[in-house]
Design a protein around this motif. Structure first.
Motif, mmCIF file in Angstrom:
data_model
loop_
_atom_site.group_PDB
_atom_site.id
_atom_site.type_symbol
_atom_site.label_atom_id
_atom_site.label_comp_id
_atom_site.label_asym_id
_atom_site.label_seq_id
_atom_site.Cartn_x
_atom_site.Cartn_y
_atom_site.Cartn_z
ATOM 1 N N ALA A 1 -3.038 0.367 7.402
ATOM 2 C CA ALA A 1 -2.237 1.591 7.259
ATOM 3 C C ALA A 1 -1.926 1.882 5.795
ATOM 4 O O ALA A 1 -2.051 3.022 5.325
ATOM 5 C CB ALA A 1 -0.945 1.451 8.063
ATOM 6 N N PHE A 2 -1.530 0.849 5.056
ATOM 7 C CA PHE A 2 -1.168 1.044 3.656
ATOM 8 C C PHE A 2 -2.395 1.311 2.783
ATOM 9 O O PHE A 2 -2.329 2.076 1.821
ATOM 10 C CB PHE A 2 -0.405 -0.175 3.130
ATOM 11 N N ALA A 3 -3.523 0.675 3.112
ATOM 12 C CA ALA A 3 -4.743 0.851 2.316
ATOM 13 C C ALA A 3 -5.254 2.288 2.401
ATOM 14 O O ALA A 3 -5.761 2.838 1.415
ATOM 15 C CB ALA A 3 -5.819 -0.124 2.779
ATOM 16 N N ILE A 4 -5.125 2.893 3.581
ATOM 17 C CA ILE A 4 -5.543 4.290 3.728
ATOM 18 C C ILE A 4 -4.643 5.209 2.912
ATOM 19 O O ILE A 4 -5.094 6.163 2.289
ATOM 20 C CB ILE A 4 -5.521 4.694 5.221
ATOM 21 N N LYS A 5 -3.361 4.900 2.887
ATOM 22 C CA LYS A 5 -2.408 5.753 2.174
ATOM 23 C C LYS A 5 -2.494 5.554 0.660
ATOM 24 O O LYS A 5 -2.079 6.419 -0.100
ATOM 25 C CB LYS A 5 -0.987 5.406 2.650
ATOM 26 N N THR A 6 -3.042 4.421 0.199
ATOM 27 C CA THR A 6 -3.015 4.135 -1.241
ATOM 28 C C THR A 6 -3.803 5.142 -2.087
ATOM 29 O O THR A 6 -3.239 5.650 -3.057
ATOM 30 C CB THR A 6 -3.485 2.699 -1.512
ATOM 31 N N PRO A 7 -5.088 5.445 -1.825
ATOM 32 C CA PRO A 7 -6.037 4.829 -0.903
ATOM 33 C C PRO A 7 -6.964 3.866 -1.643
ATOM 34 O O PRO A 7 -7.215 4.015 -2.827
ATOM 35 C CB PRO A 7 -6.824 6.023 -0.399
ATOM 36 N N SER B 1 -0.757 19.188 -4.396
ATOM 37 C CA SER B 1 -1.430 18.166 -5.204
ATOM 38 C C SER B 1 -0.426 17.341 -5.998
ATOM 39 O O SER B 1 -0.568 16.122 -6.131
ATOM 40 C CB SER B 1 -2.420 18.834 -6.168
ATOM 41 N N ILE B 2 0.611 18.003 -6.509
ATOM 42 C CA ILE B 2 1.629 17.300 -7.294
ATOM 43 C C ILE B 2 2.380 16.304 -6.426
ATOM 44 O O ILE B 2 2.602 15.150 -6.822
ATOM 45 C CB ILE B 2 2.597 18.313 -7.936
ATOM 46 N N ILE B 3 2.786 16.711 -5.228
ATOM 47 C CA ILE B 3 3.554 15.809 -4.361
ATOM 48 C C ILE B 3 2.675 14.672 -3.862
ATOM 49 O O ILE B 3 3.133 13.534 -3.698
ATOM 50 C CB ILE B 3 4.182 16.585 -3.179
ATOM 51 N N LEU B 4 1.388 14.942 -3.626
ATOM 52 C CA LEU B 4 0.475 13.878 -3.208
ATOM 53 C C LEU B 4 0.330 12.818 -4.298
ATOM 54 O O LEU B 4 0.477 11.621 -4.040
ATOM 55 C CB LEU B 4 -0.898 14.469 -2.880
ATOM 56 N N ALA B 5 0.070 13.273 -5.514
ATOM 57 C CA ALA B 5 -0.117 12.321 -6.619
ATOM 58 C C ALA B 5 1.196 11.698 -7.050
ATOM 59 O O ALA B 5 1.253 10.506 -7.370
ATOM 60 C CB ALA B 5 -0.775 13.026 -7.796
ATOM 61 N N GLY B 6 2.259 12.503 -7.064
ATOM 62 C CA GLY B 6 3.518 12.030 -7.603
ATOM 63 C C GLY B 6 4.243 11.025 -6.739
ATOM 64 O O GLY B 6 4.745 10.011 -7.247
ATOM 65 N N THR B 7 4.298 11.268 -5.431
ATOM 66 C CA THR B 7 5.125 10.410 -4.574
ATOM 67 C C THR B 7 4.441 9.893 -3.312
ATOM 68 O O THR B 7 4.702 8.765 -2.905
ATOM 69 C CB THR B 7 6.407 11.169 -4.155
ATOM 70 N N ILE B 8 3.593 10.680 -2.686
ATOM 71 C CA ILE B 8 3.012 10.252 -1.404
ATOM 72 C C ILE B 8 2.194 8.971 -1.572
ATOM 73 O O ILE B 8 2.255 8.055 -0.733
ATOM 74 C CB ILE B 8 2.146 11.365 -0.785
ATOM 75 N N LEU B 9 1.434 8.876 -2.659
ATOM 76 C CA LEU B 9 0.637 7.671 -2.877
ATOM 77 C C LEU B 9 1.505 6.441 -3.129
ATOM 78 O O LEU B 9 1.036 5.311 -2.997
ATOM 79 C CB LEU B 9 -0.317 7.876 -4.069
ATOM 80 N N LYS B 10 2.776 6.646 -3.488
ATOM 81 C CA LYS B 10 3.677 5.522 -3.756
ATOM 82 C C LYS B 10 4.263 4.939 -2.476
ATOM 83 O O LYS B 10 4.850 3.849 -2.505
ATOM 84 C CB LYS B 10 4.820 5.949 -4.691
ATOM 85 N N LEU B 11 4.131 5.651 -1.352
ATOM 86 C CA LEU B 11 4.651 5.123 -0.083
ATOM 87 C C LEU B 11 3.958 3.816 0.283
ATOM 88 O O LEU B 11 4.588 2.875 0.761
ATOM 89 C CB LEU B 11 4.463 6.156 1.040
ATOM 90 N N ALA B 12 2.642 3.769 0.049
ATOM 91 C CA ALA B 12 1.892 2.550 0.370
ATOM 92 C C ALA B 12 2.272 1.411 -0.565
ATOM 93 O O ALA B 12 2.429 0.266 -0.121
ATOM 94 C CB ALA B 12 0.397 2.823 0.305
ATOM 95 N N SER B 13 2.428 1.713 -1.857
ATOM 96 C CA SER B 13 2.843 0.671 -2.813
ATOM 97 C C SER B 13 4.185 0.088 -2.392
ATOM 98 O O SER B 13 4.389 -1.134 -2.441
ATOM 99 C CB SER B 13 2.948 1.258 -4.224
ATOM 100 N N TYR B 14 5.100 0.959 -2.003
ATOM 101 C CA TYR B 14 6.404 0.491 -1.533
ATOM 102 C C TYR B 14 6.253 -0.357 -0.273
ATOM 103 O O TYR B 14 6.936 -1.378 -0.116
ATOM 104 C CB TYR B 14 7.307 1.692 -1.253
ATOM 105 N N GLY B 15 5.340 0.037 0.619
ATOM 106 C CA GLY B 15 5.110 -0.744 1.833
ATOM 107 C C GLY B 15 4.576 -2.127 1.537
ATOM 108 O O GLY B 15 4.990 -3.117 2.160
ATOM 109 N N PHE B 16 3.654 -2.228 0.579
ATOM 110 C CA PHE B 16 3.153 -3.548 0.175
ATOM 111 C C PHE B 16 4.295 -4.448 -0.304
ATOM 112 O O PHE B 16 4.386 -5.617 0.085
ATOM 113 C CB PHE B 16 2.128 -3.405 -0.961
#
Length: 484
Positions: A214-220, A240-255
């Protein structure tokens, strides 16, 4: 304070709902309301940062909502989640201002989507229950799907929206199964209870794989990054800004929040696999970036490369590496949105094209734009005194203690990022002026303020990274040594 952070964007949505989009005055009023509530949330998050005590281990500002029998919401923050919250509340007003003029149809729902998205992202970072973490982690898909599908750039937006939705939903189904397994055996999904429980290695391995997918897909991570490129290219600028700025950080936080503290033995067991995938992602994305002819695609692929370095830092399983990963995540959250504003906003609104070969010699008529473009290009390449430099150095130093060979391979990303970043800047800014373009107007006041707002923290925190690191030391040390 946490309850205010969650509620204020919803209150903003309630103010927006009754307003009819029947006049330019009404649309202007709606934009101002949405911006006001997003800035109010930023102010509250800054006050929370000021009141946060970095000398105390454990969760702070803890709040339990028990008024409803079917809902038990337990929230709190530590040093790890604090900076992700600050990044979210900082980027949301940037998103609203970036599409301040371009979005004209269904504007009310556009603004509501971003306010709801802000609440859902903050909820991911503050909940202290694994099941609630899953619910909010997945719920961000709905507004993102609507944003891309409704306000996307071309007919390919339908494919991009469904790729985003189906990719991430598929991976998260395995995470849900893992959470249900934990609930069945432990009787609870509370973070603190799970951290005190012992799970044998074999069970940890299966649970770890489910969460990691799940996290690897979100990282990606390669080869699960197809959806990100499509989503970036087709999304409106704010998307694009919200995807790069924060959405990709959800997976990092999950790790950091789930895999390392709850499944430490499996994390250590699978560490070589993750490091290998991160190196492949880094080199593949960097080489792919050089070949792109779409400005948004270049920045999208560079995001994959930067997040690969961040993953190396996280799975170094060292304090320096994880702190560097968070610093790099913050840096990427500032620099990548700025590059999207430059390439997907400023250039695109003037030329209505993102084809790199179509633009050339913009420095002739856009000197201020060229200066900002150069600064953010160098920051993206990780030059000293930038926040990217601090994050990359700490991430690679953390990995050096684990594997010098992997670190050397990871360091190639610095050279490759310089290649594709400067190559993009040089092709667009210099040379003889493009024969396909009329003289272009330089950046206006709104665009200048947006870029300057993103530049200030990139440089200041890059020079003084201890502003962030002091709040991280105790929380990261507790995660590492409690897990061990």
């Amino acid at each position: 304070m946490i309850s205010l952070l969650l509620i204020i964007p919803i209150i903003g949505c309630m103010y927006l709902l009754p307003i009819e989009e029947d006049s330019p005055q009404a649309k202007s009023r709606m934009k101002k309301i949405a911006l006001f509530f997003s800035l109010l949330n930023l102010l509250i998050s800054i006050l929370m940062w000021i009141e946060f005590d970095s000398s105390i281990n454990g969760y702070q500002f803890v709040y339990e909502f028990k008024e409803l029998s079917f809902c038990h919401l337990n929230v709190g923050i530590d040093g790890t989640s604090l900076y992700f919250i600050l990044l979210t509340t900082f980027i949301t007003p940037i998103c609203l201002l970036s599409n301040w003029i371009e979005i004209k149809d269904k504007m009310k729902y556009f603004l509501i989507s971003f306010l709801i998205l802000e609440t859902l992202q903050i909820a991911v970072f503050v909940v202290l229950d694994l099941l609630l973490f899953y619910i909010f982690f997945e719920s961000v898909l709905v507004p993102l799907f609507i944003i891309i599908l409704t306000w996307g750039a071309s007919q390919s937006k339908i494919r991009a929206a469904f790729l985003l939705f189906l990719y991430t939903l598929f991976g998260s189904l395995f995470m849900l199964l893992a959470i249900m397994t934990i609930l069945y055996y432990l009787g609870s999904t509370d973070f603190q209870l799970i951290s005190l429980s012992e799970i044998n290695l074999e069970n940890q391995k299966w649970l770890w794989l489910a969460f990691f997918l799940a996290f690897a897909i979100k990282t990606p991570i390669w080869p699960l990054n197809t959806w990100l490129i499509k989503a970036h290219v087709e999304a409106p600028l704010a998307g694009s800004i919200i995807l790069a700025g924060t959405i990709l950080k959800l997976a990092s936080y999950g790790f950091i929040r789930v895999l390392i503290p709850f499944l430490p033995d499996a994390t250590n067991y699978f560490m070589p696999l993750v490091q290998t995938l991160a190196i492949i992602s880094l080199i593949y994305a960097s080489l792919s970036t050089i070949r792109q002819n779409d400005t948004k695609a270049v920045i999208a692929y560079s995001s994959v490369a930067h997040m690969a370095v961040s993953i190396l830092g996280i799975f170094s399983n060292t304090v320096q590496g994880i702190e560097g990963s968070i610093i790099l995540g913050l840096a990427h959250g500032f620099v990548s949105p700025a590059l999207f504003i430059i390439c997907g906003g400023i250039i695109y609104t003037r030329t209505h094209s993102r084809v790199i070969s179509y633009h050339k010699g913009l420095a002739y008529y856009m000197p201020v734009f060229t200066i900002f473009f150069l600064i953010f290009t160098l920051c993206n390449a990780g030059i000293p005194l930038s926040l990217n430099f601090s994050g990359e150095i700490l991430s690679l130093l953390g990995m050096w203690f684990r594997s010098p060979i992997i670190t050397c391979l990871g360091a190639t990303g610095i050279v490759l990022s310089a290649c594709y970043s400067i190559f993009l800047y040089n092709r667009i800014s210099y040379g003889s002026y493009s024969p396909f373009l009329l003289p272009l107007k330089d950046i206006d006041r709104r665009e200048f303020c947006l870029l300057l707002t993103l530049l200030i923290p990139t440089v200041l925190i890059g020079i003084f990274p201890n502003v962030v690191l002091e709040g991280l030391h105790l929380s990261i040390s507790a995660i590492i040594y409690t897990a061990v």
